[in-house]
Design a protein around this motif. Sequence first.
Motif, short mmCIF file in Angstrom:
data_model
loop_
_atom_site.label_atom_id
_atom_site.label_comp_id
_atom_site.label_asym_id
_atom_site.label_seq_id
_atom_site.Cartn_x
_atom_site.Cartn_y
_atom_site.Cartn_z
N MET A 178 -39.99 40.15 12.13
CA MET A 178 -39.12 39.33 11.31
C MET A 178 -39.88 38.82 10.10
SD MET A 178 -37.08 35.83 12.32
CE MET A 178 -36.12 36.72 13.53
N ARG A 179 -39.39 39.16 8.91
CA ARG A 179 -39.98 38.65 7.67
C ARG A 179 -38.91 37.90 6.89
NH1 ARG A 179 -42.73 43.07 4.22
NH2 ARG A 179 -41.27 44.55 5.17
N MET A 180 -39.26 36.71 6.41
CA MET A 180 -38.32 35.87 5.69
C MET A 180 -38.96 35.36 4.40
SD MET A 180 -36.94 33.67 8.99
CE MET A 180 -35.39 33.21 8.23
N ILE A 181 -38.16 35.37 3.33
CA ILE A 181 -38.60 34.81 2.05
C ILE A 181 -37.72 33.62 1.74
CG2 ILE A 181 -39.08 35.27 -0.38
CD1 ILE A 181 -39.04 38.24 0.25
N MET A 182 -38.34 32.47 1.56
CA MET A 182 -37.60 31.24 1.28
C MET A 182 -37.85 30.78 -0.15
SD MET A 182 -36.21 30.74 4.25
CE MET A 182 -35.55 29.08 4.05
N HIS A 210 -41.73 31.32 -5.65
CA HIS A 210 -41.57 30.37 -6.74
C HIS A 210 -40.81 30.99 -7.91
CE1 HIS A 210 -44.19 27.33 -4.91
NE2 HIS A 210 -44.93 28.36 -4.50
N HIS A 211 -40.25 32.17 -7.67
CA HIS A 211 -39.43 32.88 -8.66
C HIS A 211 -38.03 33.07 -8.07
CE1 HIS A 211 -43.21 33.77 -10.71
NE2 HIS A 211 -43.68 34.24 -9.56
N PRO A 212 -37.04 33.30 -8.93
CA PRO A 212 -35.68 33.55 -8.40
C PRO A 212 -35.68 34.78 -7.50
CG PRO A 212 -35.62 33.08 -10.76
CD PRO A 212 -37.07 33.24 -10.40
N LEU A 252 -36.32 46.29 -3.19
CA LEU A 252 -36.20 44.98 -3.83
C LEU A 252 -36.85 43.91 -2.98
CD1 LEU A 252 -35.03 43.02 -5.95
CD2 LEU A 252 -32.90 43.02 -4.62
N PHE A 253 -36.59 43.94 -1.67
CA PHE A 253 -37.18 42.95 -0.77
C PHE A 253 -38.71 43.04 -0.81
CE2 PHE A 253 -39.03 41.49 3.16
CZ PHE A 253 -38.37 40.31 3.41
N GLU A 254 -39.26 44.24 -0.76
CA GLU A 254 -40.71 44.40 -0.75
C GLU A 254 -41.34 43.85 -2.02
OE1 GLU A 254 -42.33 45.02 1.75
OE2 GLU A 254 -41.12 46.24 3.12
N ARG A 255 -40.66 44.00 -3.15
CA ARG A 255 -41.19 43.44 -4.40
C ARG A 255 -41.17 41.92 -4.36
NH1 ARG A 255 -38.09 47.47 -8.71
NH2 ARG A 255 -39.45 49.30 -8.38
N MET A 256 -40.09 41.36 -3.83
CA MET A 256 -40.02 39.90 -3.72
C MET A 256 -41.07 39.40 -2.73
SD MET A 256 -35.90 39.03 -3.86
CE MET A 256 -35.44 40.05 -2.44
#
Length: 332
Positions: A178-182, A210-212, A252-256
């Motif tokens: 599980m990977r989550m970006i907040m 810290h970016h959109p 897209l997720f991997e870049r974020m």
Amino acid sequence: MGNLLAFLGVNDEEERLYRALLRRDSSASGSEESGRDEPTSSEQSALDGLVALGLATRNTHGAIRPVPPPRAVDTLIDGRLRRLREDLESEAARHSVIESLFRERLTAAPSPRADTDDHSRMITQLHGIEAVREAIDELTFFARTEDLTTEPTGRLTEESIAVSHPINMRLLRRGVRMRMIMGSAILQHDTTLTYMRDLVSHGAEVRISHHPIERVIIVDRSAALTPIDPAHTSVGALLVREPGLVATLVTLFERMWAAAEELPGEDTDLPSDIEREILVMLREADKDETAARRLGVSVRTYRKHLAVIMRRLGAANRVEAALIALEKGWLN
């Protein structure tokens, strides 16, 4: 006395030996222990079985000590529940229970909350938060390898946490990565921050952007959910199964993910509870299967935690990880 632990998967001999260890441990002094005869090969095998069950531990000198009864019974219950859940899930999959129940929907009138219930559609519109939650339940039930999630606001309501917590714990228990970006607002929202740290302690990986970032949920790189209206997520979502679009969303997720930072711990220089337990297992258990069983997790989850620990310590192997942890004071 009968075998009181039989219902937890402990046989007569194992219970007898565990009770003997408890009696010995309560009556013997340290000097008396050191003067005992070495166990025979058959006794050693039986003791190894107790360690594997989580009823005993072995220290660095090879001495066997019984696990306190409350912890021992709790470990046995967790193991029994885990095996029961795995058996039930396997049986449900074997009989295609979920698929059968979903077919009932296909025979009914079209739902007003979704454009279609036909899973052959590559893109389906889901209208309303309840329809979205149903889709998440379905996707995560079948998840086997990976769950990728973003939360741009960085804030979760108590209701949202109550809904997502059992789902996330179910995934982590099964060894799903599980990977989550907040969003960075999490740093000013104690409720969400505490919840994320709890998930991390159970094996989740969480980063802060810290970016959109864009709102997306991706399961097993085969299905994804994105909001119909990013500004009003309660409107509904698009359920995407088209391989090309899903692959684009994964990219897209991997870049974020690459641009985000690690979630800060309460003390970033200290291991979490699960990390500390795994480091102890490096000394006390000679096999991953034994360590995982004693901790009440799957072997896959155990190895995933171990890989995270080795990355944190910059260790090339398990021996080096244990040595560095000892130097840092992570192990006593």
